[in-house]
Scaffold this motif. Structure first.
Motif, PDB file in Angstrom:
ATOM      1  N   LEU A 128       0.831  -1.201   0.000  1.00  0.00           N
ATOM      2  CA  LEU A 128       0.000   0.000   0.000  1.00  0.00           C
ATOM      3  C   LEU A 128       0.868   1.254   0.000  1.00  0.00           C
ATOM      4  N   PHE A 129       1.859   1.296   0.898  1.00  0.00           N
ATOM      5  CA  PHE A 129       2.737   2.449   1.066  1.00  0.00           C
ATOM      6  C   PHE A 129       4.200   2.037   0.992  1.00  0.00           C
ATOM      7  N   LYS A 130       5.022   2.995   0.579  1.00  0.00           N
ATOM      8  CA  LYS A 130       6.466   2.903   0.818  1.00  0.00           C
ATOM      9  C   LYS A 130       6.839   4.137   1.634  1.00  0.00           C
ATOM     10  N   LEU A 131       7.348   3.894   2.847  1.00  0.00           N
ATOM     11  CA  LEU A 131       7.697   4.992   3.741  1.00  0.00           C
ATOM     12  C   LEU A 131       9.206   5.107   3.890  1.00  0.00           C
ATOM     13  N   HIS A 132       9.706   6.339   3.851  1.00  0.00           N
ATOM     14  CA  HIS A 132      11.123   6.604   4.088  1.00  0.00           C
ATOM     15  C   HIS A 132      11.315   6.965   5.555  1.00  0.00           C
ATOM     16  N   ILE A 133      12.163   6.226   6.248  1.00  0.00           N
ATOM     17  CA  ILE A 133      12.443   6.506   7.656  1.00  0.00           C
ATOM     18  C   ILE A 133      13.762   7.268   7.736  1.00  0.00           C
ATOM     19  N   ASP A 134      13.681   8.514   8.163  1.00  0.00           N
ATOM     20  CA  ASP A 134      14.864   9.361   8.264  1.00  0.00           C
ATOM     21  C   ASP A 134      15.229   9.551   9.730  1.00  0.00           C
ATOM     22  N   PHE A 135      16.375  10.183   9.972  1.00  0.00           N
ATOM     23  CA  PHE A 135      16.790  10.447  11.347  1.00  0.00           C
ATOM     24  C   PHE A 135      15.893  11.517  11.970  1.00  0.00           C
ATOM     25  N   PRO A 136      15.608  11.406  13.272  1.00  0.00           N
ATOM     26  CA  PRO A 136      14.798  12.438  13.937  1.00  0.00           C
ATOM     27  C   PRO A 136      15.583  13.730  14.090  1.00  0.00           C
ATOM     28  N   SER A 137      14.908  14.778  14.539  1.00  0.00           N
ATOM     29  CA  SER A 137      15.572  16.062  14.766  1.00  0.00           C
ATOM     30  C   SER A 137      16.553  15.946  15.936  1.00  0.00           C
ATOM     31  N   PHE A 138      17.384  16.964  16.123  1.00  0.00           N
ATOM     32  CA  PHE A 138      18.383  16.974  17.196  1.00  0.00           C
ATOM     33  C   PHE A 138      17.736  16.741  18.557  1.00  0.00           C
ATOM     34  N   GLU A 139      16.680  17.505  18.867  1.00  0.00           N
ATOM     35  CA  GLU A 139      16.030  17.419  20.170  1.00  0.00           C
ATOM     36  C   GLU A 139      15.360  16.066  20.384  1.00  0.00           C
ATOM     37  N   GLU A 140      14.708  15.552  19.333  1.00  0.00           N
ATOM     38  CA  GLU A 140      14.019  14.264  19.448  1.00  0.00           C
ATOM     39  C   GLU A 140      15.015  13.125  19.622  1.00  0.00           C
ATOM     40  N   GLU A 141      16.123  13.204  18.894  1.00  0.00           N
ATOM     41  CA  GLU A 141      17.144  12.165  19.023  1.00  0.00           C
ATOM     42  C   GLU A 141      17.791  12.216  20.414  1.00  0.00           C
ATOM     43  N   LYS A 142      17.943  13.420  20.936  1.00  0.00           N
ATOM     44  CA  LYS A 142      18.491  13.597  22.283  1.00  0.00           C
ATOM     45  C   LYS A 142      17.565  12.972  23.328  1.00  0.00           C
ATOM     46  N   LYS A 143      16.220  13.126  23.126  1.00  0.00           N
ATOM     47  CA  LYS A 143      15.244  12.531  24.039  1.00  0.00           C
ATOM     48  C   LYS A 143      15.357  11.012  24.038  1.00  0.00           C
ATOM     49  N   VAL A 144      15.517  10.435  22.832  1.00  0.00           N
ATOM     50  CA  VAL A 144      15.675   8.975  22.727  1.00  0.00           C
ATOM     51  C   VAL A 144      16.917   8.540  23.500  1.00  0.00           C
ATOM     52  N   LEU A 145      18.019   9.262  23.317  1.00  0.00           N
ATOM     53  CA  LEU A 145      19.270   8.948  24.006  1.00  0.00           C
ATOM     54  C   LEU A 145      19.089   9.015  25.522  1.00  0.00           C
ATOM     55  N   GLN A 146      18.405  10.069  25.999  1.00  0.00           N
ATOM     56  CA  GLN A 146      18.165  10.221  27.440  1.00  0.00           C
ATOM     57  C   GLN A 146      17.338   9.067  27.986  1.00  0.00           C
ATOM     58  N   ARG A 147      16.300   8.679  27.233  1.00  0.00           N
ATOM     59  CA  ARG A 147      15.432   7.594  27.700  1.00  0.00           C
ATOM     60  C   ARG A 147      16.199   6.280  27.804  1.00  0.00           C
ATOM     61  N   VAL A 148      17.064   6.021  26.821  1.00  0.00           N
ATOM     62  CA  VAL A 148      17.843   4.774  26.846  1.00  0.00           C
ATOM     63  C   VAL A 148      18.829   4.799  28.004  1.00  0.00           C
ATOM     64  N   ILE A 149      19.545   5.929  28.175  1.00  0.00           N
ATOM     65  CA  ILE A 149      20.529   6.047  29.252  1.00  0.00           C
ATOM     66  C   ILE A 149      19.865   5.894  30.621  1.00  0.00           C
ATOM     67  N   GLU A 150      18.680   6.496  30.773  1.00  0.00           N
ATOM     68  CA  GLU A 150      17.966   6.447  32.053  1.00  0.00           C
ATOM     69  C   GLU A 150      17.031   5.241  32.153  1.00  0.00           C
ATOM     70  N   ASP A 151      17.082   4.374  31.118  1.00  0.00           N
ATOM     71  CA  ASP A 151      16.247   3.164  31.091  1.00  0.00           C
ATOM     72  C   ASP A 151      14.767   3.507  31.224  1.00  0.00           C
ATOM     73  N   ARG A 152      14.341   4.544  30.489  1.00  0.00           N
ATOM     74  CA  ARG A 152      12.947   4.979  30.561  1.00  0.00           C
ATOM     75  C   ARG A 152      12.197   4.763  29.244  1.00  0.00           C
ATOM     76  N   LEU A 153      12.790   3.995  28.334  1.00  0.00           N
ATOM     77  CA  LEU A 153      12.090   3.724  27.069  1.00  0.00           C
ATOM     78  C   LEU A 153      10.848   2.895  27.351  1.00  0.00           C
ATOM     79  N   PHE A 154       9.775   3.178  26.611  1.00  0.00           N
ATOM     80  CA  PHE A 154       8.567   2.358  26.742  1.00  0.00           C
ATOM     81  C   PHE A 154       8.895   0.933  26.313  1.00  0.00           C
TER      82      PHE A 154
END
Length: 309
Positions: A164-190
């Motif tokens: 149905l779709f072809k989706l391109h997955i790109d890197f998130p913005s600086f702030e969003e990528e930083k949030k992901v990093l913080q969640r992983v470091i603090e073990d707070r990922l869902f």
């Protein structure tokens, strides 16, 4: 049901950061009953995106890593002889699930690719002459790595058309990528153990509601003009099929429903048309030499067609 669906979308976007549009398009695709081709470099969260969706809708999830030595029976299943009981036993493969991640589908030969694509189309599997139906909610997300082509088997255009779709997955913005990093470091990922927002019965009920979303005559004409224009344009070597028009219509119904409407607008068509067409058309050689992209060509083509009022 709309409340639960909005809650599902909100929960999904909270878990997958930096991919708001792709997350919503992925949800629209499963609501439409279609399948998705995801293209993105490794490490951009493609697996997590699909696994999270499965947990939120209360569905089963399986992942297959496609490799050059993968056999069709490794996907569909096989029959073995049980010596103890003296009978043949059918072992169902990982395709018997609700949401299937076909990781790096272009890493496996055409015969194995075809086994998966046939099941996507027919919603059934044949094992040693016996036919088995797949789950009513059956959603395939196949991934491709756009930067590594050595030892790959590209999907032919006719097989890409089944998505149905072809989706391109790109890197998130600086702030969003930083949030992901913080969640992983603090073990707070869902985690995938989070409680599902919907069950499969409710999900199927929403699907039936989406089928009632109105596609007016003028909007149907708009879809057909776009699709036929891809066949007439000198910039496009191979245009879109009738299946492409159906995909745009169904995806637009789901998108309109997610927006809280019971009718499709031309703006809904403009949103879903790129992911619905980018894998279905092929640019003319002279356009490729000029550095034109498929997405840019689709945008210009859609912009040349009068919008219905």
């Amino acid at each position: 049901m709309r409340t639960e669906l909005n809650q599902l979308l909100q929960s999904y976007q909270e878990r997958i950061l930096g991919q708001e549009l792709n997350v919503k398009l992925l949800l629209a695709a499963i609501l439409s009953g279609g399948h998705v081709l995801l293209e993105g470099v490794p490490g951009t969260g493609k697996t997590q995106m699909v696994r999270t969706l499965a947990s939120l809708v209360g569905g089963d999830f399986n992942r297959i890593q496609f490799t050059p030595d993968l056999l069709p029976s490794d996907i569909t299943g096989s029959t073995i002889y049980n010596m103890k009981e003296g009978t043949f036993q059918t072992l169902k493969g990982p395709i018997f699930t609700n949401i299937l991640l076909a990781d790096e589908i272009n890493r496996t030969p055409a015969k194995t690719q075809a086994a998966l694509l046939e099941a996507m189309e027919e919603k059934q599997v044949t094992i040693q002459g016996e036919t088995y139906s797949l789950a009513e909610v059956f959603f395939v997300v196949a991934t491709q790595n756009p930067i590594e082509f050595e030892g790959t088997y590209p999907l032919p255009e006719a097989q890409q058309d089944r998505f149905l779709f072809k989706l391109h997955i790109d890197f998130p913005s600086f702030e969003e990528e930083k949030k992901v990093l913080q969640r992983v470091i603090e073990d707070r990922l869902f985690t995938i153990a989070d409680k599902s927002v919907l069950d499969l019965e409710s999900f199927l009920s929403i699907r039936r509601d989406i089928e009632q979303v109105t596609l007016s005559e003028s909007v149907l004409d708009y879809i057909m003009k776009i699709v036929r224009k891809t066949r007439e344009s000198e910039t496009i070597r191979f245009g879109a099929s009738t299946r492409a028009a159906i995909s745009i219509g169904k995806a637009a119904q789901a998108w309109a429903f997610l927006a809280g409407r019971d009718y499709v607008t031309p703006d809904d068509i403009k949103i879903v048309v790129n992911p619905a067409l980018r894998h279905r058309i092929q640019l003319s050689p002279h356009m490729e030499l000029e550095g034109a992209t498929v997405d840019q060509t689709i945008k210009e083509l859609v912009g040349s067609i009068p919008v219905p009022r």
